[in-house]
Motif scaffolding. Sequence first.
Motif: not given
Length: 352
Positions: A253-275
């Motif tokens: 992960a060192t030296g790599k970048f991401m749009v802010p709040n991407t991974i938390p948002m995806v995890l949140d959507c996955m959890i709330n969209g699943s049984i």
Amino acid sequence: MKRNLLSQPIFRLMVPPIYGIMMYLLILMINNNLGQLSETILNDELMLCAALAFLTSESVRFVIVLFERRFQEDLRKTSSIVLLFGASLLTGAVINFFTVDAYFRYFEDFQYFSSYATTLYTIVITYSVSSMLYTLFFLSIHLLSIKNDSELKKEDLKRQNLEHQLEIFNNEINPDLLFQSLETLISLVHHNLDKAEDFVDRLAIVYRYILDNRKKEVVSLDEELRASKNLIYLFKEKFPEQISLEIKNEKFATGKFMVPNTIPMVLDCMINGSIISPWQPMNLVIDCAAEDDYLVIQHKENDKLSNNKYIKNRYQNLHEAFAFFTDKPVIQIKAYGDTFIKLPLLDIKENV
């Protein structure tokens, strides 16, 4: 008038003399009289051709300026273009006719019009055609400039739209997560104050991360992973044994970048969209070293029966946010009973 090539002082001073020499050679060729070149180059006729080229270009340029001010955007219409060609041709013909006529009468001392009429008509026709070529050159630059301006405006609108979508994505405060967390907190307060305090601290960290990075375009992948772990902690209070998070190849992960709040948002959507239940736990896996510079988030497919439009909108905002930084798309696929979301990693230098 927008200052184009034809209005540049260097173009107006340098091109007419060169064009005049070319016209002089053309007229000699028409009259089959190239032998004059052996006598002298800098003769009166050559100077006349240079002067005519300058007068033609300036007079036609004046007509073009008037048409630009009069018609502006309507200059693209066929009727306006035909009228411009006609006005340029007429102006060039009149200017050249009187200039050449004055030259033969007062400098060459011709007494009768018939004695120089043929040469005058040849010169007038030649330079009248050149005035149309000058106009054609202007129109090609003008129309190309309009097209380029139009394309630039389209690109600017796209950029502004992407920036707006990115701002929306970065500033998004998830109300569902807040309400769910408060419900969990209410339950904790009644039977475990220590856990409740810890939960409040984690909740504050999650939302502080969102607020602190809402003005940033990118953040490090390490920060995203830490924020994801804090988010999963909040959900584990609600689903103690049903949610787990595994991060593979975290050292990459060192030296790599991401749009802010991407991974938390995806995890949140996955959890709330699943049984999620004791019999159907959610095991989330994040792989930081997938192929083609992608980060992959994976879990067993177990979608809820109803489609959540809010989750769909959040995913759409995610696609648009990444489109601002990279041509690589966000990939969502389902295969072999698993759901995969592939997020492009942004390899941006620290000083950018």
